[in-house]
Scaffold this motif. Structure first.
Motif, PDB file in Angstrom:
ATOM      1  N   UNK A  51       1.232  -1.066  -0.338  1.00  0.00           N
ATOM      2  CA  UNK A  51       0.552  -0.316   0.424  1.00  0.00           C
ATOM      3  C   UNK A  51       0.767   1.237  -0.138  1.00  0.00           C
ATOM      4  N   UNK A  52       0.452   2.121  -0.775  1.00  0.00           N
ATOM      5  CA  UNK A  52       1.246   3.256  -0.584  1.00  0.00           C
ATOM      6  C   UNK A  52       0.197   4.845   0.566  1.00  0.00           C
ATOM      7  N   UNK A  53       0.813   5.309   0.752  1.00  0.00           N
ATOM      8  CA  UNK A  53       0.204   6.116   1.477  1.00  0.00           C
ATOM      9  C   UNK A  53       0.472   7.824   1.748  1.00  0.00           C
ATOM     10  N   UNK A  54      -0.200   8.585   1.650  1.00  0.00           N
ATOM     11  CA  UNK A  54      -0.061   9.850   1.615  1.00  0.00           C
ATOM     12  C   UNK A  54      -0.760  11.223   2.326  1.00  0.00           C
ATOM     13  N   UNK A  55       0.379  11.924   2.958  1.00  0.00           N
ATOM     14  CA  UNK A  55      -0.744  12.779   3.325  1.00  0.00           C
ATOM     15  C   UNK A  55      -0.022  13.822   3.112  1.00  0.00           C
TER      16      UNK A  55
ATOM     17  N   UNK B 243      -9.652  12.709  -6.576  1.00  0.00           N
ATOM     18  CA  UNK B 243      -8.402  12.205  -5.751  1.00  0.00           C
ATOM     19  C   UNK B 243      -9.570  11.056  -5.653  1.00  0.00           C
ATOM     20  N   UNK B 244     -10.409  11.343  -4.672  1.00  0.00           N
ATOM     21  CA  UNK B 244     -11.349  10.528  -3.296  1.00  0.00           C
ATOM     22  C   UNK B 244     -11.291   8.927  -4.885  1.00  0.00           C
ATOM     23  N   UNK B 245     -12.191   9.217  -5.845  1.00  0.00           N
ATOM     24  CA  UNK B 245     -12.236   8.219  -6.405  1.00  0.00           C
ATOM     25  C   UNK B 245     -11.462   7.978  -7.178  1.00  0.00           C
ATOM     26  N   UNK B 246     -10.114   8.322  -7.397  1.00  0.00           N
ATOM     27  CA  UNK B 246      -8.568   7.679  -8.042  1.00  0.00           C
ATOM     28  C   UNK B 246      -7.905   6.887  -6.690  1.00  0.00           C
ATOM     29  N   UNK B 247      -8.310   7.092  -5.598  1.00  0.00           N
ATOM     30  CA  UNK B 247      -7.283   6.578  -4.428  1.00  0.00           C
ATOM     31  C   UNK B 247      -8.200   5.475  -3.520  1.00  0.00           C
ATOM     32  N   UNK B 248      -7.856   4.324  -2.874  1.00  0.00           N
ATOM     33  CA  UNK B 248      -9.106   3.633  -1.833  1.00  0.00           C
ATOM     34  C   UNK B 248      -9.112   4.119  -0.936  1.00  0.00           C
ATOM     35  N   UNK B 249      -8.499   4.591  -0.163  1.00  0.00           N
ATOM     36  CA  UNK B 249      -9.000   5.113   1.011  1.00  0.00           C
ATOM     37  C   UNK B 249      -8.875   6.772   0.777  1.00  0.00           C
TER      38      UNK B 249
ATOM     39  N   UNK C 273      -4.237   9.951   1.697  1.00  0.00           N
ATOM     40  CA  UNK C 273      -4.647   8.824   0.861  1.00  0.00           C
ATOM     41  C   UNK C 273      -3.956   6.957   0.153  1.00  0.00           C
ATOM     42  N   UNK C 274      -4.462   6.406   0.016  1.00  0.00           N
ATOM     43  CA  UNK C 274      -3.869   5.448   0.566  1.00  0.00           C
ATOM     44  C   UNK C 274      -4.193   4.873  -1.247  1.00  0.00           C
ATOM     45  N   UNK C 275      -3.445   3.883  -1.347  1.00  0.00           N
ATOM     46  CA  UNK C 275      -3.460   2.680  -2.976  1.00  0.00           C
ATOM     47  C   UNK C 275      -3.079   1.589  -2.596  1.00  0.00           C
ATOM     48  N   UNK C 276      -3.787   0.539  -2.816  1.00  0.00           N
ATOM     49  CA  UNK C 276      -3.233  -0.733  -2.294  1.00  0.00           C
ATOM     50  C   UNK C 276      -2.548  -1.286  -4.044  1.00  0.00           C
TER      51      UNK C 276
END
Length: 150
Positions: free
Chosen positions: A85-89, A122-128, A143-146
Motif C-alpha cells: 500500500x502507498x499512503x500519502x498525507x 482524488x477520492x475516486x482515484x484512491x482506495x481510501x 489517501x491510500x492506494x493498495x
C-alpha cells in the motif's frame, strides 16, 4: 479525522519514506515524480501508478494554490493481508476549507484553469480518502492506494 486538525498538522515526517516541501510550483512535479517512483517500486500497475501520481499532483497543487506552503509525505507499507500500500498525507497550514462537503462534490472547482479533478476526483482515484480541515488552521488529506492482485 474531524476535530483533529491541529493534532494531524504535526504528524511526524520521519515516519515517511519521502517528504516533499511544497513552496514553489516546481515542487508539484517533484512530489508527483516521487509518488510515481514509490508506486513503481511496490509493483503497482501502470494504471495505478498514474492514479497515484495524479492524486499527489492534485494534492500538491492544492497546497501551492490555496495555502502557498505545506508538505506531501509518502510512505510504502507492506500489509499482511492487503498487499503493498502507498499512503500519502498532504498537510498545510493554509486558510482551511469552509465547507468540506461542498468541495467533495463532483465537478466542484474554485479555479477555472484547474484540471477539474479536485478533491472529489482524488477520492475516486484512491482506495481510501480522509480529510480534516479547519478554517484559519489548515487542512490534512490522507489517501491510500493498495496494489491490485492480478
Amino acid at each position: 479525522m474531524e476535530g483533529k486538525v491541529r493534532e494531524l498538522l504535526d504528524i511526524p515526517a520521519n515516519d515517511f519514506d519521502v517528504v516533499v516541501r511544497i513552496a514553489r510550483e516546481e515542487d508539484i512535479a517533484v512530489a508527483r515524480q516521487m509518488a510515481k517512483q514509490l508506486a513503481q517500486e511496490l509493483g503497482f500497475s501502470l494504471a495505478d501508478v498514474t492514479k497515484v501520481a495524479t492524486a499527489v499532483s492534485e494534492l500538491a497543487r492544492n497546497i501551492y494554490r490555496y495555502a502557498q506552503t505545506g508538505k506531501i509525505m509518502i510512505r510504502k507499507r507492506l500489509e499482511e493481508n492487503g498487499g503493498p500500500t502507498i499512503e500519502v498525507v498532504a498537510v498545510d497550514h493554509g486558510p482551511g476549507i469552509e465547507d468540506v462537503d461542498l468541495v467533495l462534490t463532483k465537478g466542484y472547482t474554485t479555479y477555472e484553469r484547474s484540471l477539474g479533478i479536485g478533491l472529489s476526483g482524488i477520492r475516486r482515484l484512491m482506495d481510501s480518502f480522509e480529510i480534516a480541515s479547519e478554517v484559519g488552521t489548515g487542512t490534512v488529506v490522507r489517501v491510500e492506494k493498495r496494489r491490485r492482485r492480478f
